[in-house]
Design a protein around this motif. Structure first.
Motif, PDB file in Angstrom:
ATOM      1  N   PHE A  91     187.739 -22.105 129.536  1.00 16.22           N
ATOM      2  CA  PHE A  91     187.425 -23.457 129.271  1.00 16.22           C
ATOM      3  C   PHE A  91     187.816 -23.602 128.071  1.00 16.22           C
ATOM      4  O   PHE A  91     188.229 -24.933 127.648  1.00 16.22           O
ATOM      5  CB  PHE A  91     185.868 -23.578 129.202  1.00 16.22           C
ATOM      6  N   GLU A 135     191.370 -24.876 127.970  1.00 14.73           N
ATOM      7  CA  GLU A 135     191.759 -26.224 128.464  1.00 14.73           C
ATOM      8  C   GLU A 135     191.186 -27.546 127.716  1.00 14.73           C
ATOM      9  O   GLU A 135     192.039 -28.159 127.649  1.00 14.73           O
ATOM     10  CB  GLU A 135     190.712 -26.161 129.829  1.00 14.73           C
ATOM     11  N   LEU A 136     190.312 -27.258 127.028  1.00 13.49           N
ATOM     12  CA  LEU A 136     190.060 -28.051 125.811  1.00 13.49           C
ATOM     13  C   LEU A 136     191.213 -28.102 124.848  1.00 13.49           C
ATOM     14  O   LEU A 136     191.485 -29.266 124.445  1.00 13.49           O
ATOM     15  CB  LEU A 136     188.675 -27.683 125.098  1.00 13.49           C
ATOM     16  N   GLN A 187     194.036 -30.167 126.310  1.00 15.16           N
ATOM     17  CA  GLN A 187     193.575 -31.456 126.673  1.00 15.16           C
ATOM     18  C   GLN A 187     193.578 -32.134 125.241  1.00 15.16           C
ATOM     19  O   GLN A 187     194.210 -33.379 125.254  1.00 15.16           O
ATOM     20  CB  GLN A 187     192.177 -31.706 127.033  1.00 15.16           C
ATOM     21  N   THR A 191     181.967 -36.280 124.176  1.00 15.30           N
ATOM     22  CA  THR A 191     182.503 -35.951 125.478  1.00 15.30           C
ATOM     23  C   THR A 191     182.472 -34.360 125.814  1.00 15.30           C
ATOM     24  O   THR A 191     181.794 -33.628 126.501  1.00 15.30           O
ATOM     25  CB  THR A 191     183.721 -36.437 125.913  1.00 15.30           C
ATOM     26  N   THR A 192     183.237 -33.748 124.573  1.00 20.65           N
ATOM     27  CA  THR A 192     183.129 -32.277 124.529  1.00 20.65           C
ATOM     28  C   THR A 192     181.953 -31.497 124.484  1.00 20.65           C
ATOM     29  O   THR A 192     181.681 -30.720 125.306  1.00 20.65           O
ATOM     30  CB  THR A 192     184.038 -31.816 123.238  1.00 20.65           C
ATOM     31  N   GLN A 202     180.625 -31.681 128.049  1.00 22.43           N
ATOM     32  CA  GLN A 202     181.251 -30.651 128.896  1.00 22.43           C
ATOM     33  C   GLN A 202     180.594 -29.270 128.407  1.00 22.43           C
ATOM     34  O   GLN A 202     180.543 -28.737 129.369  1.00 22.43           O
ATOM     35  CB  GLN A 202     182.736 -30.700 128.630  1.00 22.43           C
ATOM     36  N   VAL A 203     180.413 -28.803 127.259  1.00 31.46           N
ATOM     37  CA  VAL A 203     180.134 -27.625 127.091  1.00 31.46           C
ATOM     38  C   VAL A 203     178.644 -27.365 127.558  1.00 31.46           C
ATOM     39  O   VAL A 203     178.355 -26.487 128.068  1.00 31.46           O
ATOM     40  CB  VAL A 203     180.054 -27.385 125.433  1.00 31.46           C
ATOM     41  N   ALA A 218     177.137 -28.700 130.105  1.00 35.77           N
ATOM     42  CA  ALA A 218     177.086 -28.424 131.477  1.00 35.77           C
ATOM     43  C   ALA A 218     177.751 -27.252 131.872  1.00 35.77           C
ATOM     44  O   ALA A 218     177.443 -27.211 133.284  1.00 35.77           O
ATOM     45  CB  ALA A 218     178.019 -29.843 131.967  1.00 35.77           C
ATOM     46  N   GLN A 219     178.276 -26.442 131.280  1.00 32.79           N
ATOM     47  CA  GLN A 219     178.806 -25.040 131.617  1.00 32.79           C
ATOM     48  C   GLN A 219     177.614 -24.085 131.867  1.00 32.79           C
ATOM     49  O   GLN A 219     176.748 -24.042 131.397  1.00 32.79           O
ATOM     50  CB  GLN A 219     179.936 -24.625 130.775  1.00 32.79           C
TER      51      GLN A 219
END
Length: 177
Positions: free
Chosen positions: A141, A144-145, A148, A159-160, A163-164, A166-167
């Motif tokens: 992950f 991927e960040l 991106q 946003t990051t 996303q973190v 939600a993992q």
């Protein structure tokens, strides 16, 4: 841990040793968050709060006892600000274990705490920790960040953070009261 055969017994023995045999360095001249070389801490048997927690975690890892470090935000300070304006919102750290489905927090820096106990001021505190059993997923992950950010030229922090959070390896919970 000689003679200790279960993870729970090993964890308790390590906790007792770190709490009782490693002197807590504290006071205005001591850097609360820094860490020194592991060998220096073991040799001197002196450690800051952070170093005591990290020492306990390192010993448990060596003994193959699953544990992770948990960031604690005392209840009196309110919940974590999920916008993460500052790492300073973390008031304390602890070792977190799960034994037979039971989550326990260990505060080896607390001389008055027994095994699996935390200071009263931590009761009800919010905790952020990570499931290191899925560290490979987390590393992928993170890669991927990075990719991106390279493509887009920047990283949107809000946003990051979403996303973190939600993992499946990011865990927010409370210490029981």
């Amino acid at each position: 841990t000689t003679g200790k055969s279960t993870p729970a017994a090993k964890t308790e023995a390590v906790f007792n040793w770190v709490r009782d045999k490693v002197t807590l360095l504290e006071g205005p001249d001591i850097a609360r968050g820094g860490t020194r070389d592991f060998e220096e801490i073991v040799r001197s048997k002196e450690a800051t709060e952070v170093e005591k927690v990290m020492l306990m975690g390192a010993i448990l890892e060596k003994l193959e006892v699953e544990a992770t470090v948990a960031a604690v935000r005392r209840s009196a300070l309110g919940d974590f600000d999920h916008g993460w304006p500052s790492i300073r919102q973390i008031s304390d750290i602890a070792v977190r274990t799960v034994e037979d489905g039971q989550i326990r927090y260990w505060a080896p820096q607390c001389s008055a705490c027994g095994p699996g106990e935390v200071p009263d001021s931590w009761k009800g505190a919010q905790v952020a920790t990570f499931d290191f059993a899925t560290i490979e997923v987390a590393e992928k992950f993170q890669e991927e960040l990075r990719n991106q950010a390279m493509v887009e030229g920047q990283l949107d922090i809000a946003t990051t953070q979403a996303q973190v959070e939600a993992q499946p390896w990011t865990i927010f919970e409370r210490i029981p009261e």
